[in-house]
Design a protein around this motif. Structure first.
Motif, PDB file in Angstrom:
ATOM      1  N   ALA A  11     -24.859 -52.179  -8.888  1.00 16.07           N
ATOM      2  CA  ALA A  11     -23.932 -51.235  -8.249  1.00 16.07           C
ATOM      3  C   ALA A  11     -24.723 -50.030  -7.770  1.00 16.07           C
ATOM      4  O   ALA A  11     -25.867 -49.812  -8.177  1.00 16.07           O
ATOM      5  N   ASP A  15     -21.036 -45.260  -8.369  1.00 11.03           N
ATOM      6  CA  ASP A  15     -19.782 -46.008  -8.400  1.00 11.03           C
ATOM      7  C   ASP A  15     -19.394 -46.478  -9.804  1.00 11.03           C
ATOM      8  O   ASP A  15     -18.339 -47.100  -9.975  1.00 11.03           O
ATOM      9  N   LYS A  21     -15.133 -51.500 -15.137  1.00  9.98           N
ATOM     10  CA  LYS A  21     -15.226 -52.137 -13.833  1.00  9.98           C
ATOM     11  C   LYS A  21     -15.665 -53.583 -13.997  1.00  9.98           C
ATOM     12  O   LYS A  21     -16.763 -53.866 -14.483  1.00  9.98           O
ATOM     13  N   GLU A  23     -17.029 -57.128 -12.827  1.00 12.24           N
ATOM     14  CA  GLU A  23     -17.896 -57.690 -11.797  1.00 12.24           C
ATOM     15  C   GLU A  23     -18.302 -59.100 -12.197  1.00 12.24           C
ATOM     16  O   GLU A  23     -18.163 -59.495 -13.365  1.00 12.24           O
ATOM     17  N   ARG A 266     -23.454 -60.177  -3.099  1.00 13.06           N
ATOM     18  CA  ARG A 266     -23.259 -58.744  -2.881  1.00 13.06           C
ATOM     19  C   ARG A 266     -24.575 -58.173  -2.348  1.00 13.06           C
ATOM     20  O   ARG A 266     -25.626 -58.298  -2.960  1.00 13.06           O
TER      21      ARG A 266
END
Length: 342
Positions: A11, A15, A21, A23, A266
């Motif tokens: 990341a 962020d 979070k 992922e 990503r």
């Protein structure tokens, strides 16, 4: 499928904060957060009881509480509380913890054996702390394709002549010969294009008028980190053995591919230039241009992924694929060696 004993970008550091979070990296579900002192944490995103994602739970201080029955885990993945049986925390109530490190404005994650995680092996960004170099804000883009198609693309200087006509293309990008060389961590594909007009994108950035000598330097390093260096200098001053002159413009695009799974990637990036470090207008122009170009790549690569995955007839290789094929061979050997050690 993936090389695991290495650092991937998880990341942008900014962020990840005081919230959970969820992922997925290399097919593994992970929850990211920061402790109260700012230390980043990455845990397996699955409670060992019934595999409810921990990201569906609560962050309490430095601990993660499962939202099903309250099993609570610290940054190492150890269970520190079991409310339904307070005197008997299950010994097998453990989740995997992944090493994570903040560096270069990015959060890096180690997906392999944590005993081998050495922050000194994070890919180096030269001149990152040099105040005379300017940084763009960078970006992140999810692309629905296998990460190696992006790596192939970033080892292919020729595609700009057709995919990036309004930005990175220019005379010589379609037919000048390419040089391929191995490095200690991957492959470089490069060429100097002499006495030609600059590309549309760089014509607004160079410090001189008229034609230029131009370097296309496309480098890929394990596990999937692309360094694309563009050098623009006045005619007669370019070449592999020549030092930059005062008016030479250098831009390095750093590209970090983190596989989500075998069908998604990503893609993180930022650019680093040897001029105008405080000029926000230039930084924003460069960032906008890069984002436009990477979306052009995305449109092509997502269709390449589907075409190759569901191919009905054999595909062919061209001479321009030599660097990509060399990198895939290096990566395959590294993955084979890693698997042999486990």
């Amino acid at each position: 499928m993936f090389l695991r004993n290495c650092w991937y970008v998880a990341a942008w550091s900014k962020d990840i904060g005081r919230s959970l979070k969820a992922e997925t990296f290399l097919g593994e579900n992970i929850v990211l957060y920061r402790q109260e002192d700012g230390t980043p944490v990455a845990l397996e995103d699955a409670c060992p009881h019934r595999k409810l994602p921990l990201s569906d739970g609560n962050l309490k201080g430095d601990y993660v509480e499962c939202g099903y029955h309250g099993l609570t885990f610290d940054c190492s993945g150890a269970c520190v509380a079991a409310p339904t049986q307070q005197s008997a925390i299950p010994r097998r109530a453990v989740v995997r913890s992944y090493p994570v490190v903040d560096r270069y404005r990015l959060l890096w994650i180690w997906m392999g054996d944590p005993e081998l995680a050495d922050p000194n092996t994070i890919f180096p960004i030269e001149n990152f702390d040099d105040p005379s170099w300017g940084l763009t804000d960078g970006g992140v883009l999810d692309i629905d394709c296998h990460y190696l198609w992006i790596c192939d693309n970033l080892l292919d200087p020729s595609h700009v002549a057709w995919v990036h006509v309004s930005s990175f293309a220019g005379p010589g990008t379609d037919d000048e010969p390419l040089n391929v060389a191995k490095t200690d961590r991957g492959v470089v594909v490069s060429r100097w294009i002499e006495n030609k007009p600059p590309s549309p994108y760089y014509s607004k950035l160079v410090r001189f008028d008229g034609n230029c000598d131009r370097l296309q330097h496309y480098e890929m390093s394990l596990p999937a980190i692309g360094l694309n260096k563009s050098i623009y200098t006045s005619v007669g001053t370019g070449g592999y053995a020549k030092e930059p002159v005062d008016e030479t413009f250098i831009n390095i695009s750093y590209n970090f591919m983190t596989p989500i799974d075998e069908d998604r990637t990503r893609y993180f990036w930022f650019q680093h230039r040897n001029s105008d470090p405080e000029n926000r207008e230039i930084s924003e122009f460069m960032n906008k241009g890069a984002y436009m170009a990477f979306n052009e790549d995305r449109e092509v690569l997502e269709k390449v992924h589907l075409g190759m995955k569901h191919a009905k007839t054999p595909h062919i290789d061209l001479g321009l694929d030599a660097g990509a094929k060399q990198f895939r061979l290096i990566l395959d050997r590294a993955i084979t060696a890693e698997n042999a050690d486990t």
